[in-house]
Scaffold this active site. Sequence first.
Site, PDB file in Angstrom:
ATOM      1  N   HIS A  48     162.798  48.904  -6.340  1.00 18.65           N
ATOM      2  CA  HIS A  48     161.341  48.765  -6.370  1.00 18.65           C
ATOM      3  C   HIS A  48     160.705  50.029  -6.935  1.00 18.65           C
ATOM      4  O   HIS A  48     160.410  50.973  -6.185  1.00 18.65           O
ATOM      5  CB  HIS A  48     160.826  48.511  -4.958  1.00 18.65           C
ATOM      6  CG  HIS A  48     161.385  47.272  -4.325  1.00 18.65           C
ATOM      7  ND1 HIS A  48     162.654  47.219  -3.799  1.00 18.65           N
ATOM      8  CD2 HIS A  48     160.845  46.044  -4.156  1.00 18.65           C
ATOM      9  CE1 HIS A  48     162.876  45.997  -3.321  1.00 18.65           C
ATOM     10  NE2 HIS A  48     161.791  45.266  -3.525  1.00 18.65           N
ATOM     11  N   HIS A  94     156.554  45.620  -9.179  1.00 15.44           N
ATOM     12  CA  HIS A  94     156.840  45.768  -7.747  1.00 15.44           C
ATOM     13  C   HIS A  94     158.333  45.937  -7.459  1.00 15.44           C
ATOM     14  O   HIS A  94     158.737  46.900  -6.815  1.00 15.44           O
ATOM     15  CB  HIS A  94     156.304  44.563  -6.961  1.00 15.44           C
ATOM     16  CG  HIS A  94     156.918  44.442  -5.593  1.00 15.44           C
ATOM     17  ND1 HIS A  94     156.358  45.002  -4.478  1.00 15.44           N
ATOM     18  CD2 HIS A  94     158.086  43.869  -5.180  1.00 15.44           C
ATOM     19  CE1 HIS A  94     157.138  44.771  -3.435  1.00 15.44           C
ATOM     20  NE2 HIS A  94     158.186  44.083  -3.831  1.00 15.44           N
ATOM     21  N   GLU A 151     154.286  42.270  22.747  1.00 12.16           N
ATOM     22  CA  GLU A 151     155.730  42.447  22.942  1.00 12.16           C
ATOM     23  C   GLU A 151     156.409  43.060  21.718  1.00 12.16           C
ATOM     24  O   GLU A 151     157.262  43.945  21.833  1.00 12.16           O
ATOM     25  CB  GLU A 151     156.396  41.108  23.267  1.00 12.16           C
ATOM     26  CG  GLU A 151     155.980  40.484  24.593  1.00 12.16           C
ATOM     27  CD  GLU A 151     154.678  39.679  24.493  1.00 12.16           C
ATOM     28  OE1 GLU A 151     154.123  39.546  23.372  1.00 12.16           O
ATOM     29  OE2 GLU A 151     154.220  39.175  25.531  1.00 12.16           O
ATOM     30  N   HIS A 193     158.655  28.861  29.266  1.00 16.92           N
ATOM     31  CA  HIS A 193     158.953  30.171  29.841  1.00 16.92           C
ATOM     32  C   HIS A 193     160.419  30.325  30.241  1.00 16.92           C
ATOM     33  O   HIS A 193     160.825  31.393  30.691  1.00 16.92           O
ATOM     34  CB  HIS A 193     158.070  30.408  31.078  1.00 16.92           C
ATOM     35  CG  HIS A 193     156.667  30.791  30.730  1.00 16.92           C
ATOM     36  ND1 HIS A 193     155.888  30.044  29.864  1.00 16.92           N
ATOM     37  CD2 HIS A 193     155.904  31.848  31.107  1.00 16.92           C
ATOM     38  CE1 HIS A 193     154.700  30.631  29.741  1.00 16.92           C
ATOM     39  NE2 HIS A 193     154.698  31.725  30.477  1.00 16.92           N
TER      40      HIS A 193
HETATM   41  C1  TPP Z   1     158.982  41.122   7.143  1.00 23.54           C
HETATM   42  C2  TPP Z   1     159.199  41.132   5.659  1.00 23.54           C
HETATM   43  N1  TPP Z   1     158.832  40.062   4.938  1.00 23.54           N
HETATM   44  C3  TPP Z   1     159.045  40.022   3.612  1.00 23.54           C
HETATM   45  C4  TPP Z   1     159.649  41.064   2.979  1.00 23.54           C
HETATM   46  C5  TPP Z   1     159.942  41.002   1.486  1.00 23.54           C
HETATM   47  N2  TPP Z   1     158.992  41.908   0.769  1.00 23.54           N
HETATM   48  C6  TPP Z   1     159.354  43.130   0.422  1.00 23.54           C
HETATM   49  S1  TPP Z   1     158.106  43.984  -0.318  1.00 23.54           S
HETATM   50  C7  TPP Z   1     157.072  42.655  -0.180  1.00 23.54           C
HETATM   51  C8  TPP Z   1     155.658  42.756  -0.690  1.00 23.54           C
HETATM   52  C9  TPP Z   1     154.984  43.939  -0.150  1.00 23.54           C
HETATM   53  O1  TPP Z   1     153.764  44.156  -0.754  1.00 23.54           O
HETATM   54  P1  TPP Z   1     153.141  45.604  -0.678  1.00 23.54           P
HETATM   55  O2  TPP Z   1     153.284  46.158   0.658  1.00 23.54           O
HETATM   56  O3  TPP Z   1     151.761  45.523  -1.233  1.00 23.54           O
HETATM   57  O4  TPP Z   1     154.073  46.450  -1.615  1.00 23.54           O
HETATM   58  P2  TPP Z   1     153.856  46.837  -3.145  1.00 23.54           P
HETATM   59  O5  TPP Z   1     153.796  45.570  -3.911  1.00 23.54           O
HETATM   60  O6  TPP Z   1     152.600  47.598  -3.204  1.00 23.54           O
HETATM   61  O7  TPP Z   1     155.072  47.636  -3.462  1.00 23.54           O
HETATM   62  C10 TPP Z   1     157.710  41.593   0.433  1.00 23.54           C
HETATM   63  C11 TPP Z   1     157.071  40.294   0.696  1.00 23.54           C
HETATM   64  C12 TPP Z   1     160.025  42.173   3.765  1.00 23.54           C
HETATM   65  N3  TPP Z   1     160.646  43.234   3.247  1.00 23.54           N
HETATM   66  N4  TPP Z   1     159.758  42.182   5.085  1.00 23.54           N
END
Ligand code: TPP
Length: 663
Positions: A33, A264, A412, A474
Amino acid sequence: MNETAVQMVTSRDMANAIRALSMDAVQAANSGHPGMPMGMADVATVLFTQFLKYDPKHPDWADRDRFVLSAGHGSMLLYSLLHLTGYDSISMDDIRNFRQLGSPCAGHPEFGHAAGIETTTGPLGQGIATAVGMALAERLLAARYGDAVVDHHTWVIAGDGCLMEGISQEAISLAGHLKLNKLIVLWDDNKITIDGPVDLSSSEDQAARFRAAGWNTLEADGHDQNAVADAIRKAKASDKPVLIACRTIIGYGAPNVQGTSAVHGAALGDKEVAAAREHMGWTSPAFEIPADILSAWRSAGAQGASAYQAWQGRVSAMDAAKRAAFEQGQRGELPNLDAAIKDYIASLIAKPANVATRKASEMALDVINAAVPETIGGSADLTGSNNTKSKGQGVVKPGDFAGSFIHYGIREHGMAAAMNGIALHGGLIPYSGTFMVFTDYCRPAIRLSALMALRVIYVMTHDSIGLGEDGPTHQPVEHLAALRAMPNLDVMRPADAVETAECWQVALESAHTPSILALSRQNLPQLRLTNSAENLCARGAYELIPADGTAKVTLFATGSEVAIAADARTALQAEGIPTRVVSVPSFELFERQTPAYQKQVLGDGTARVAVEAGVRQGWERFIGTDGGFVGMSTFGASAPIKALYEHFGITAERVAAEAKARL
Ligand SMILES: Cc1ncc(C[n+]2csc(CCOP(=O)(O)OP(=O)(O)O)c2C)c(N)n1
């Protein structure tokens, strides 16, 4: 250091070093990334050169600032910073091997792989919630040992994704309530996620959300380093936690793709990498940092050395007893625990307690919290049900951190992540509770406790249909099996007050494994009535009641069902069938025993039946393919406990019948 050269280096050049390393490492791995590190390079440069308190030569400095890259996919930002500032843990070769087996530069930052990686991140939202625990630990320790030795900030870089995740709400709400003013979140406000612009899926006013939770908010152009520095300066003076919205352009520096979701999570490609070099005026080949720029970074990294020395001086000047306590906490040692538990168990043998294991846990905690001052308790709004608050335990209040019990509220997931942060911070041992069924609400954070090998203790009460009238929503059914499926997690389900004390001891002494204590709501008879020199629960499974005669049947059970197995044994013995009962407080601990011990406990050649008020999955290890299992195969129901155990057939008669059917 060459002073003239350093003067010629601009802070933008320093940020470009991060950009170059990030895009080149992703290009070499052909995955990763680049967008986030390139976009946040300026902000991170300001933080690491002007504000962050750290010393790469002493990465374990207890009073260092904690830096959490919550947007863990941008891992190259962290690896670049650690290498550039002079951490020995990340070499240029490691960066070249980004995302390859054995490199500490894993796809997402992994705690324990390299000094300077404060926590594992990648599951979005976990980092910011973990950071809340770190910031809380800092205040708790400062209240105990004074600002002279504990006085640091916790910094977070979070992206849109972290802030969209539900856990972020729990985290910011808890931090705002507690007034954790030394927590500062730098939000990478680039308005881009994977699918495209943030407004595809979100239109909320983030800053307003934080303010509503009791935070101060600021904003800055994330590519104007002076503006970022000004905002950080203001943030450090805040009496509340602070969000700084850093307006950035994702992939800043890659001229044709910056500002788009294309940058990204994919390598830029050779052409765009070359275009970015040209655009940034970066003439060095991949993985080479010009000497003057590296030298500027290294001198930034060296700035903390004097602060470290001064801190050491303040630690030396502490009152001797206080210093010893502080250092013992840092080492995570529990010198008084074993004797305290032994005495307490002796008192139970002398005067048996027929109590619910949740109550037994409270009784154990009265002893433990007196013997182990590092414990930090809590509950997700079920204090009186989880029995996690011991006698005289003070409550942590907003801005007042003298206590050691935290009302986490009905949060939680945030609670579990905060416990990870407390454990990661060091100096304290977190435990906290909710209903066992809500381990599901904690699970992503429990998984990180296990992955990071943290000493976090989950006190999960109301562990079966035995909770009765609250009904199937529960009543855990599949939860023991689901938790047992997780690597490096010890699931313990004690049968009585003595086993509960033993399991607590195992949990506290497991410095690198989190524990789940599954505890009953209902009263249980004390089955352990004689003193044992050894902590029997540490064996995972042991013969609780031998057969009268040569055993023909072995009954296995955990927790509240051990008493049922004991009743079944009485009935079988009365019919002339020699039967032994094996208590199985923990599958995982049993797996660590020698094969000879396991064989002896399993009772080869006897008819085998297991009873547990949960699903069968996993029990084949004990009963083989032809053993009997008495438990649950559906969800539970709402009714008084007695009716439920009869309705679902979890009875001594049924256990005895299953045994006889196999003789
Ligand atoms: C809980 C979770 N869901 C999905 C992902 C997959 N994922 C990684 S980065 C991302 C998008 C994040 O967007 P942002 O925080 O704006 O990052 P940027 O595009 O600015 O690098 C996703 C959906 C993950 N790592 N964790």
